[in-house]
Design a protein around this motif. Structure first.
Motif, PDB file in Angstrom:
ATOM      1  N   LEU A   3      22.024  26.404  23.909  1.00 50.08           N
ATOM      2  CA  LEU A   3      21.545  28.047  23.835  1.00 50.08           C
ATOM      3  C   LEU A   3      20.224  28.044  24.033  1.00 50.08           C
ATOM      4  N   SER A   4      19.636  29.034  24.703  1.00 49.26           N
ATOM      5  CA  SER A   4      18.148  29.256  24.819  1.00 49.26           C
ATOM      6  C   SER A   4      17.946  30.678  24.714  1.00 49.26           C
ATOM      7  N   LYS A   5      18.565  31.653  24.967  1.00 46.11           N
ATOM      8  CA  LYS A   5      18.273  33.006  24.969  1.00 46.11           C
ATOM      9  C   LYS A   5      19.011  33.722  23.681  1.00 46.11           C
ATOM     10  N   GLY A   6      18.282  34.479  22.942  1.00 45.02           N
ATOM     11  CA  GLY A   6      18.645  35.345  21.773  1.00 45.02           C
ATOM     12  C   GLY A   6      18.711  34.392  20.548  1.00 45.02           C
ATOM     13  N   VAL A   7      18.074  33.109  20.549  1.00 42.61           N
ATOM     14  CA  VAL A   7      18.035  32.122  19.207  1.00 42.61           C
ATOM     15  C   VAL A   7      16.817  32.617  18.729  1.00 42.61           C
ATOM     16  N   PRO A   8      17.001  32.831  17.066  1.00 45.99           N
ATOM     17  CA  PRO A   8      15.715  33.160  16.342  1.00 45.99           C
ATOM     18  C   PRO A   8      14.650  32.155  16.543  1.00 45.99           C
ATOM     19  N   LYS A   9      13.453  32.644  16.125  1.00 48.21           N
ATOM     20  CA  LYS A   9      12.321  31.766  16.024  1.00 48.21           C
ATOM     21  C   LYS A   9      12.350  30.991  14.797  1.00 48.21           C
ATOM     22  N   GLY A  17      13.896  23.711  10.293  1.00 50.47           N
ATOM     23  CA  GLY A  17      14.398  24.005  11.772  1.00 50.47           C
ATOM     24  C   GLY A  17      15.678  24.528  11.510  1.00 50.47           C
ATOM     25  N   MET A  18      16.498  24.285  12.784  1.00 49.13           N
ATOM     26  CA  MET A  18      18.009  24.843  12.546  1.00 49.13           C
ATOM     27  C   MET A  18      18.651  23.663  11.552  1.00 49.13           C
ATOM     28  N   LEU A  19      19.604  24.019  10.609  1.00 43.89           N
ATOM     29  CA  LEU A  19      19.916  23.204   9.752  1.00 43.89           C
ATOM     30  C   LEU A  19      21.492  23.059   9.915  1.00 43.89           C
ATOM     31  N   ASP A  20      22.239  23.946   9.921  1.00 50.57           N
ATOM     32  CA  ASP A  20      23.573  23.683  10.145  1.00 50.57           C
ATOM     33  C   ASP A  20      24.381  24.910  10.884  1.00 50.57           C
ATOM     34  N   ILE A  21      25.505  24.485  11.203  1.00 52.99           N
ATOM     35  CA  ILE A  21      26.255  25.585  12.037  1.00 52.99           C
ATOM     36  C   ILE A  21      27.743  25.596  11.922  1.00 52.99           C
ATOM     37  N   GLU A  22      28.446  26.333  11.700  1.00 53.21           N
ATOM     38  CA  GLU A  22      29.829  26.345  11.412  1.00 53.21           C
ATOM     39  C   GLU A  22      30.387  27.554  12.415  1.00 53.21           C
ATOM     40  N   TYR A  37      19.010  28.365   9.264  1.00 51.87           N
ATOM     41  CA  TYR A  37      17.584  27.962   9.774  1.00 51.87           C
ATOM     42  C   TYR A  37      16.563  28.313   8.867  1.00 51.87           C
ATOM     43  N   VAL A  38      15.447  27.732   8.972  1.00 50.24           N
ATOM     44  CA  VAL A  38      14.267  28.058   8.083  1.00 50.24           C
ATOM     45  C   VAL A  38      13.483  29.033   9.070  1.00 50.24           C
ATOM     46  N   GLU A  39      12.910  30.239   8.575  1.00 51.20           N
ATOM     47  CA  GLU A  39      12.390  31.199   9.407  1.00 51.20           C
ATOM     48  C   GLU A  39      10.830  31.301   8.487  1.00 51.20           C
ATOM     49  N   GLN A  40       9.937  31.601   9.303  1.00 51.79           N
ATOM     50  CA  GLN A  40       8.592  31.911   8.930  1.00 51.79           C
ATOM     51  C   GLN A  40       8.581  33.419   8.327  1.00 51.79           C
ATOM     52  N   ARG A  41       7.973  33.531   7.182  1.00 51.63           N
ATOM     53  CA  ARG A  41       7.895  34.531   6.632  1.00 51.63           C
ATOM     54  C   ARG A  41       6.299  34.976   6.273  1.00 51.63           C
ATOM     55  N   GLU A  42       6.162  36.012   5.892  1.00 48.71           N
ATOM     56  CA  GLU A  42       4.590  36.368   5.223  1.00 48.71           C
ATOM     57  C   GLU A  42       3.999  35.618   4.386  1.00 48.71           C
ATOM     58  N   ARG A  43       4.729  35.180   3.392  1.00 48.51           N
ATOM     59  CA  ARG A  43       4.494  34.303   2.259  1.00 48.51           C
ATOM     60  C   ARG A  43       4.958  32.989   2.274  1.00 48.51           C
ATOM     61  N   GLY A  44       5.182  32.399   3.321  1.00 44.67           N
ATOM     62  CA  GLY A  44       5.559  31.061   3.556  1.00 44.67           C
ATOM     63  C   GLY A  44       6.948  31.005   4.363  1.00 44.67           C
ATOM     64  N   ASN A  45       7.671  29.874   4.162  1.00 47.23           N
ATOM     65  CA  ASN A  45       9.074  29.786   4.877  1.00 47.23           C
ATOM     66  C   ASN A  45      10.168  30.051   4.096  1.00 47.23           C
ATOM     67  N   GLY A  46      11.023  30.501   4.699  1.00 50.03           N
ATOM     68  CA  GLY A  46      12.522  30.541   3.834  1.00 50.03           C
ATOM     69  C   GLY A  46      13.870  30.422   4.683  1.00 50.03           C
ATOM     70  N   LYS A  66      22.646  38.434  14.010  1.00 53.46           N
ATOM     71  CA  LYS A  66      22.480  39.300  12.667  1.00 53.46           C
ATOM     72  C   LYS A  66      22.211  38.487  11.587  1.00 53.46           C
ATOM     73  N   VAL A  67      21.052  38.561  10.882  1.00 59.86           N
ATOM     74  CA  VAL A  67      20.869  37.778   9.690  1.00 59.86           C
ATOM     75  C   VAL A  67      21.605  38.325   8.527  1.00 59.86           C
ATOM     76  N   ILE A  68      22.378  37.284   7.674  1.00 57.30           N
ATOM     77  CA  ILE A  68      23.433  37.812   6.962  1.00 57.30           C
ATOM     78  C   ILE A  68      22.908  37.517   5.511  1.00 57.30           C
ATOM     79  N   PHE A  69      22.135  36.511   5.502  1.00 57.08           N
ATOM     80  CA  PHE A  69      21.277  36.195   4.328  1.00 57.08           C
ATOM     81  C   PHE A  69      20.053  35.568   4.254  1.00 57.08           C
ATOM     82  N   ARG A  70      19.022  36.197   3.425  1.00 61.74           N
ATOM     83  CA  ARG A  70      17.601  35.609   3.355  1.00 61.74           C
ATOM     84  C   ARG A  70      17.378  35.087   1.873  1.00 61.74           C
TER      85      ARG A  70
END
Length: 70
Positions: A3-9, A17-22, A37-46, A66-70
């Motif tokens: 996968l190359s297009k549409g994948v989140p940063k 990084g990318m952690l798990d897939i189901e 996956y781990v994403e960059q946020r204003e106050r660090g990563n999450g 669509k992000v369903i949990f942060r």
């Protein structure tokens, strides 16, 4: 398939990084999958969990991300 297009940063570092897939139980008909996956946020990563579909037109592209949990 790669996968190359549409994948989140994502953050690539130790234990990140990318952690798990189901895949969705109805993947053969809806092409939906879920991933964490781990994403960059204003106050660090999450941690984030998202859903997406593999495009019917281009199998190296995702759609309906669509992000369903942060």
């Amino acid at each position: 398939m790669r996968l190359s297009k549409g994948v989140p940063k994502v953050v690539y570092a130790v234990d990140a990084g990318m952690l798990d897939i189901e895949i969705d139980p109805a993947f053969n008909t809806n092409r939906t999958f879920y991933f964490s996956y781990v994403e960059q946020r204003e106050r660090g990563n999450g941690l984030a969990i998202a859903s997406a579909k593999i495009s019917l037109e281009k199998e190296d592209e995702i759609q309906d991300f669509k992000v369903i949990f942060r």
